[in-house]
Write a protein that holds these residues in place. Structure first.
Motif, PDB file in Angstrom:
ATOM      1  N   LYS A  35      94.902  55.905  31.205  1.00 57.42           N
ATOM      2  CA  LYS A  35      93.488  55.581  31.455  1.00 57.42           C
ATOM      3  C   LYS A  35      93.258  54.085  31.205  1.00 57.42           C
ATOM      4  O   LYS A  35      92.661  53.396  32.027  1.00 57.42           O
ATOM      5  CB  LYS A  35      92.618  56.444  30.529  1.00 57.42           C
ATOM      6  CG  LYS A  35      91.168  56.390  30.818  1.00 57.42           C
ATOM      7  CD  LYS A  35      90.429  57.535  30.119  1.00 57.42           C
ATOM      8  CE  LYS A  35      88.946  57.407  30.323  1.00 57.42           C
ATOM      9  NZ  LYS A  35      88.304  56.435  29.443  1.00 57.42           N
ATOM     10  N   ALA A  67     101.481  64.174  25.225  1.00 55.43           N
ATOM     11  CA  ALA A  67     100.819  64.271  26.536  1.00 55.43           C
ATOM     12  C   ALA A  67      99.471  63.551  26.470  1.00 55.43           C
ATOM     13  O   ALA A  67      99.073  62.856  27.413  1.00 55.43           O
ATOM     14  CB  ALA A  67     100.629  65.732  26.925  1.00 55.43           C
ATOM     15  N   GLU A  68      98.774  63.695  25.344  1.00 52.73           N
ATOM     16  CA  GLU A  68      97.463  63.046  25.226  1.00 52.73           C
ATOM     17  C   GLU A  68      97.621  61.534  25.048  1.00 52.73           C
ATOM     18  O   GLU A  68      96.832  60.754  25.604  1.00 52.73           O
ATOM     19  CB  GLU A  68      96.657  63.663  24.076  1.00 52.73           C
ATOM     20  CG  GLU A  68      95.207  63.244  24.206  1.00 52.73           C
ATOM     21  CD  GLU A  68      94.262  63.935  23.234  1.00 52.73           C
ATOM     22  OE1 GLU A  68      94.646  64.944  22.611  1.00 52.73           O
ATOM     23  OE2 GLU A  68      93.138  63.431  23.113  1.00 52.73           O
ATOM     24  N   GLU A  94      98.173  60.250  28.498  1.00 51.00           N
ATOM     25  CA  GLU A  94      96.964  60.238  29.328  1.00 51.00           C
ATOM     26  C   GLU A  94      96.031  59.100  28.932  1.00 51.00           C
ATOM     27  O   GLU A  94      95.455  58.424  29.787  1.00 51.00           O
ATOM     28  CB  GLU A  94      96.251  61.585  29.238  1.00 51.00           C
ATOM     29  CG  GLU A  94      96.952  62.613  30.096  1.00 51.00           C
ATOM     30  CD  GLU A  94      96.359  64.005  30.008  1.00 51.00           C
ATOM     31  OE1 GLU A  94      95.220  64.145  29.553  1.00 51.00           O
ATOM     32  OE2 GLU A  94      97.069  64.949  30.411  1.00 51.00           O
ATOM     33  N   ALA A  97     101.493  61.870  33.464  1.00 54.17           N
ATOM     34  CA  ALA A  97     100.132  61.312  33.455  1.00 54.17           C
ATOM     35  C   ALA A  97      99.929  60.341  34.618  1.00 54.17           C
ATOM     36  O   ALA A  97      98.857  60.319  35.236  1.00 54.17           O
ATOM     37  CB  ALA A  97      99.859  60.616  32.124  1.00 54.17           C
ATOM     38  N   ASP A 113      99.634  62.387  37.770  1.00 50.81           N
ATOM     39  CA  ASP A 113      98.333  63.060  37.824  1.00 50.81           C
ATOM     40  C   ASP A 113      97.176  62.079  38.001  1.00 50.81           C
ATOM     41  O   ASP A 113      96.028  62.492  38.170  1.00 50.81           O
ATOM     42  CB  ASP A 113      98.115  63.890  36.547  1.00 50.81           C
ATOM     43  CG  ASP A 113      99.155  64.991  36.422  1.00 50.81           C
ATOM     44  OD1 ASP A 113      99.908  65.215  37.389  1.00 50.81           O
ATOM     45  OD2 ASP A 113      99.228  65.620  35.353  1.00 50.81           O
ATOM     46  N   SER A 114      97.482  60.769  37.926  1.00 46.52           N
ATOM     47  CA  SER A 114      96.445  59.763  38.217  1.00 46.52           C
ATOM     48  C   SER A 114      96.538  59.301  39.655  1.00 46.52           C
ATOM     49  O   SER A 114      95.886  58.342  40.061  1.00 46.52           O
ATOM     50  CB  SER A 114      96.608  58.535  37.310  1.00 46.52           C
ATOM     51  OG  SER A 114      96.622  58.911  35.969  1.00 46.52           O
ATOM     52  N   ARG A 135      98.539  70.163  39.162  1.00 45.29           N
ATOM     53  CA  ARG A 135      98.051  68.949  38.492  1.00 45.29           C
ATOM     54  C   ARG A 135      98.105  67.764  39.446  1.00 45.29           C
ATOM     55  O   ARG A 135      97.162  66.971  39.538  1.00 45.29           O
ATOM     56  CB  ARG A 135      98.897  68.661  37.245  1.00 45.29           C
ATOM     57  CG  ARG A 135      98.627  69.628  36.107  1.00 45.29           C
ATOM     58  CD  ARG A 135      99.585  69.460  34.968  1.00 45.29           C
ATOM     59  NE  ARG A 135      99.772  68.069  34.572  1.00 45.29           N
ATOM     60  CZ  ARG A 135     100.407  67.674  33.479  1.00 45.29           C
ATOM     61  NH1 ARG A 135     100.915  68.583  32.653  1.00 45.29           N
ATOM     62  NH2 ARG A 135     100.543  66.411  33.190  1.00 45.29           N
TER      63      ARG A 135
END
Ligand code: PMT
Length: 410
Positions: A395, A387-388, A391, A223, A226-227, A177
């Motif tokens: 964003k 997790a969502e 994320e 998150a 992973d960004s 990831r």
């Protein structure tokens, strides 16, 4: 989510840890990836290609020359369409071949031809790993931009204990990831996350605490990593395993957390304060275990520092962090209380959660949050996996970060 729809080439080489690649393939599929497996001849002695084919629902590639007839599965086709190539386990032999640019089987030829990032998870006998030849080869590959995860220290197939174990499958997934997110929107941005619930000791065996599991904060850490961000985590005690690819500091009390946050602030661009920090601690801490008696025991409590309020004061002088995101755990008047905290703590965004709902807030895997900005904008999100939630928050915050920079450059 970052693995969703991504094309992963999973290389498996011939070591006893090859059986763990079966679990890895399964976890990649569960994460939504499209997995093409390439096995070396030696790997097929340890696991059956049919097992991998059944799990991935795709043909397993074994032989370079036979497959050249199939235009879709040549080393060129596989190398070109891969978003990432993972080799797990990778043996000392394959490491040596890759370091020297050999292309004598389908896997090494595919890697030589690819522009995709390559993640290697070595597993071998401890002496083979310690051998200067292997060490030099690993260094060469790192210098050329290969990503390496592990090996871990532990019990090896020989019965000896040493460096050479394949790292846990979960860690390989996390490394994949991070590799996929290496060019994400927060590249070069330093993110600090606090997570978990602080514990305020009463005596050597008891403390005052809260129900935070650390899940929400750790999801933000993953998150952010992973960004593409450089992530530092200040974690109060949790039962969660240490996240891969981040710098982590463990603390126990609100004061310890405050100290670590203060140290990190000058190097922080974005702060996420997801920890449930105690507002009070016992005024007095017994040095030996409190004994029970007939009489009532009265506790006197004293205030702990408000970390976010002190960050707000430092921001004035340091100009750091550029963005501060707080959380609000509320049992009543969710919006009103969160708005008050947003203003008092001078936040750029507050994520409010109702912690009385059984499927939201503390401990559970899901959260239902309301996001509030200083301009009064209120955004209610449905019940989502943490997790969502993380994320989506990342964003949004990445967009806020970009806007801030555009304003600064205008
Ligand atoms: O860990 P989980 O089980 O996944 O649960 C997630 C969570 C409910 C803990 C998380 O989503 C959350 O809401 N975290 C903040 C909890 C909290 O302390 O809220 P608060 O309303 O008391 O504090 C408001 C903000 O001030 C928070 O960002 C908090 O970190 C910060 N604070 C609070 C007290 C203090 N002394 N210093 C602070 O900086």
């Amino acid at each position: 989510m970052i693995l969703e729809g991504k094309r992963v080439v999973l290389g498996i080489t011939g070591g006893i840890a090859a059986y763990k690649a079966v679990d890895l393939a399964s976890k990649l599929i569960q994460a939504g990836a499209i997995v093409d497996v390439i096995m070396t001849e030696a790997a097929t002695r340890f696991v059956a290609p049919l097992t991998l084919q059944t799990l991935t629902h795709r043909p397993v590639s074994l032989d370079m020359f036979r497959l050249l007839e199939e235009t879709d599965m040549t080393h060129i086709a596989l190398s070109e369409r891969a978003d990432v190539i993972i080799v797990a386990p990778v043996t000392a032999n394959t490491i040596a071949k890759l370091a020297h640019g050999l292309a004598d089987n389908l896997l090494t030829a595919t890697i030589l031809a690819t522009r995709a990032p390559v993640l290697l998870a070595p597993a071998m006998n401890a002496d083979m790993y310690a051998n200067p030849a292997t060490q030099a080869n690993v260094r060469t590959l790192k210098d050329r931009g290969f990503f390496i995860v592990g090996p871990a220290h532990g019990r090896l197939a020989s019965g000896r204990v040493g460096w050479g174990r394949l790292v846990a499958v979960g860690q390989i997934i996390e490394a994949a990831r991070q590799t996929l997110g290496r060019e994400g929107p927060l590249v070069g941005v330093r993110v600090l996350v606090t997570a978990g619930g602080t514990q305020e000791p009463l005596d050597p065996v008891r403390h005052l605490g809260n129900r935070s599991s650390g899940r929400m904060g750790y999801a933000l850490v993953a998150a952010a990593r992973d960004s593409g961000a450089d992530v530092r985590l200040v974690s109060a005690p949790t039962a969660l395993s240490e996240p891969y690819g981040v710098e982590m500091v463990r603390v126990r009390t609100a004061e310890e957390m405050h100290r670590e946050v203060k140290v990190a602030i000058p190097q922080t661009d974005i702060l996420f304060m997801a920890a449930a920090v105690a507002d009070y601690r016992p005024a007095w801490r017994a040095t030996s275990k409190l004994k029970k008696g007939e009489a009532e025991l009265k506790l006197s409590l004293t205030r702990t520092p408000d970390i976010l309020e002190s960050v707000a004061m430092e921001r004035g002088t340091l100009g750091k962090p550029g963005l501060v995101v707080g959380f609000a755990a509320e049992t009543d008047d969710l919006i009103k209380n969160a708005q008050e905290k947003l203003a008092r703590k001078r936040l750029d965004l507050i994520v409010a959660n109702d912690v009385t709902a059984p499927d939201s807030g503390f401990e559970v895997e899901t959260n239902r949050v309301v996001l509030i900005k200083p301009d009064g904008a209120i955004d209610r999100w449905p019940l989502l996996d943490k997790a969502e939630v993380a994320e989506r928050i990342l964003k949004l915050v990445a967009e806020m970060w970009e806007e801030k920079h555009d304003e600064g450059n205008a």
